[in-house]
Design an enzyme around this catalytic site. Structure first.
Site, mmCIF file in Angstrom:
data_model
loop_
_atom_site.group_PDB
_atom_site.id
_atom_site.type_symbol
_atom_site.label_atom_id
_atom_site.label_comp_id
_atom_site.label_asym_id
_atom_site.label_seq_id
_atom_site.Cartn_x
_atom_site.Cartn_y
_atom_site.Cartn_z
ATOM 1 N N ASP A 176 -8.086 50.734 -24.460
ATOM 2 C CA ASP A 176 -7.979 51.489 -25.697
ATOM 3 C C ASP A 176 -8.670 50.732 -26.833
ATOM 4 O O ASP A 176 -9.680 50.073 -26.612
ATOM 5 C CB ASP A 176 -6.483 51.707 -25.997
ATOM 6 C CG ASP A 176 -6.210 53.035 -26.673
ATOM 7 O OD1 ASP A 176 -6.687 53.214 -27.802
ATOM 8 O OD2 ASP A 176 -5.527 53.889 -26.079
ATOM 9 N N HIS A 197 -4.727 53.203 -32.414
ATOM 10 C CA HIS A 197 -4.313 54.030 -31.292
ATOM 11 C C HIS A 197 -3.714 53.229 -30.146
ATOM 12 O O HIS A 197 -2.710 53.604 -29.555
ATOM 13 C CB HIS A 197 -5.523 54.828 -30.808
ATOM 14 C CG HIS A 197 -5.221 55.860 -29.789
ATOM 15 N ND1 HIS A 197 -5.347 55.638 -28.436
ATOM 16 C CD2 HIS A 197 -4.810 57.140 -29.912
ATOM 17 C CE1 HIS A 197 -5.035 56.735 -27.784
ATOM 18 N NE2 HIS A 197 -4.704 57.662 -28.640
#
Length: 490
Positions: free
Chosen positions: A193, A253
């Site tokens: 991520d 995120h």
């Protein structure tokens, strides 16, 4: 388990952790409840561009291949030697056909070489350059654009202080009953991520990771690949990611995903994590405007215990990989090879179905073989309005939705650009549903570490519960954490 790749055109969008393909990237699936929707949210056109192509020659293999039993086989001598004069001439001519100069950048763990184009171009033109190179050189195994990945984000209008997704009878995952049997102890979950931010509710839950972003314009931390997986922020100015693209604040995120999986629990504050006994391996591959497919592939291979040239091998492989990524297009060869590599070492790969409210067969890496593809449900247990769907979806999990009870609360950072104070926020998307499933897989493996990736998928699906509301194309059911842990030992 999916056994065939989609043959749809490759067009990947910027979303909160998704992979762009012959179309461009991957994106996260969530947006803060207390912020406006990010420009990468569903409904915003994404400029699909790249300035790199991936080229794999038939006679070149990965420098080192680690087997599932720990053995190491070395490639033939010279397999990773500098590009020959003859091959370089062919590369140059292929680029010249379209007005590009091509320069070799680096090699990745699959044995492929990365070539940088002299300017950014559309994915379709980059694909033409790749096809031209293959036509001119019969020794090329495959060539494809090095697509950008981005987060899959959808609007979230409310912030919720309750984790309905864990315990509510209708739309929840029955997590409390699972905690009586397993907490994820001994399992490592790689979150591929944006990296992570240190957070009080993740204190002691993060182990050594790696930053695989090779382009400093994307990394936003002043350097390329290194052992610091901390997230400096992925904010962008207007137009920075393409003409007409609005400015966006940092998403943090990866930190949100990590909290759903393994936030500290029973510590008197913040939120709980589903597999709070597990550890998070942060693998940073997404930065400003997304991240390259080649960097993501190296992250997958490294996290699962494979060898990446120039990178110290991971001390202990991750048994689970979470990729809250998604974008439209076929599963590219580079990503599929990396997933195959991870599975060969026993690592379970869990991916988001995507947030475009379309058939997930056109979403990458949801349509790759050997992954567990996750759709998102709302608080009523039906399909979230944004969630992708279709026959390639395996299971569903809570992802939240506007107007039906809100989003998924997890750890975040208050900084709009660079890092600020610890915070919490609700996001919505398949990027939020995916870590719910990855965490349940961690619970299962902590109960029975001998399960293979295929066995995990079979037991996860056989123990899922029926949808309490309409969820056509959402897989076999909503993951039931308690039943899945029980199934792990049967």
């Amino acid at each position: 388990m999916k056994s065939k790749q989609s043959k749809h055109p490759v067009v990947l969008k910027l979303c909160a952790a998704a992979v762009l393909g012959l179309g461009a990237g991957a994106a996260f699936a969530g947006v803060p409840a207390d912020q406006p929707a990010a420009p990468v949210a569903r409904g915003v056109a994404i400029v699909e561009e790249t300035d790199r192509i991936i080229v794999k020659y038939k006679d070149e293999t990965a420098p080192v291949v680690a087997g599932a039993d720990g053995t190491v086989a070395r490639a033939a001598a010279g397999a990773l030697a500098p590009l020959s004069t003859a091959r370089k001439a062919i590369v140059d001519r292929a680029g010249q056909q379209f007005g590009f100069l091509l320069s070799e950048s680096h090699k990745i763990a699959t044995g492929a070489r990365i070539f940088k184009l002299s300017r950014k171009t559309s994915l379709s033109e980059a694909a033409q350059v790749a096809a031209e190179l293959m036509a001119r050189d019969s020794t090329v195994e495959y060539a494809e654009p090095d697509r950008m990945m981005h987060p899959l984000l959808t609007p979230n209008d409310s912030r919720y202080t309750e984790q309905w997704d864990f315990y509510e009878t209708t739309g929840g995952m029955r997590v409390p009953a699972a905690w009586d049997k397993a907490t994820g102890t001994g399992i490592r979950v790689a979150v591929i991520d944006t990296g992570y931010r240190p957070h009080a509710d993740l204190n002691g839950q993060i182990v050594a990771g790696y930053d695989f972003i090779s382009d400093t314009a994307v990394s936003n931390d002043g350097n390329g690949r290194d052992s610091d997986a901390q997230d400096p922020g992925d904010w962008t100015a207007a137009g920075e990611c393409g003409a007409g693209q609005p400015a966006s604040n940092s998403s943090w995120h990866g930190t949100h995903v990590a909290g759903t999986i393994a936030a500290l629990t029973n510590n008197g504050s913040g939120v709980a994590g589903i597999a709070y006994g597990a550890k998070i391996v942060p693998v940073r591959v997404l930065g400003k405007c997304g991240g390259y497919t080649s960097d993501i592939a190296d992250g997958i291979i490294w996290a699962s215990g494979g060898t990446v040239s120039g990178v110290t091998k991971i001390a202990s492989r991750a048994q689970v990989i979470n990729m809250s990524l998604g974008g439209s297009g076929r599963c590219d060869t580079t990503t599929q090879n990396a997933i195959n590599s991870a599975r060969s070492r026993g690592t379970v790969v869990v991916v988001a179905a995507g947030n475009e409210a379309q058939n997930a067969s056109n979403s990458n890496p949801a349509n790759c073989s050997g992954v567990i593809t996750v759709a998102a449900t709302n608080r009523a247990g039906g399909r979230a309005s944004y969630s992708n769907y279709g026959t390639i979806v395996d299971v569903a999990a809570p992802g939240g939705d506007s107007g039906t009870g809100g989003g998924i609360l997890s750890t975040l950072n208050a900084g709009t650009k660079g890092p600020g104070a610890d915070s919490y926020a609700s996001y919505m998307g398949t990027s939020m549903a995916t870590p719910h499933v990855a965490a349940v897989v961690a619970l299962m493996l902590s109960k029975n570490p001998n399960l293979t990736p295929d066995q995990v998928e079979t037991k996860l699906k056989s123990s899922a519960r029926a949808f309490p509301a309409s969820c056509s194309g959402c897989g076999v059911g909503i993951v039931d954490a308690s039943a899945a842990v029980t199934a792990a030992t049967q």
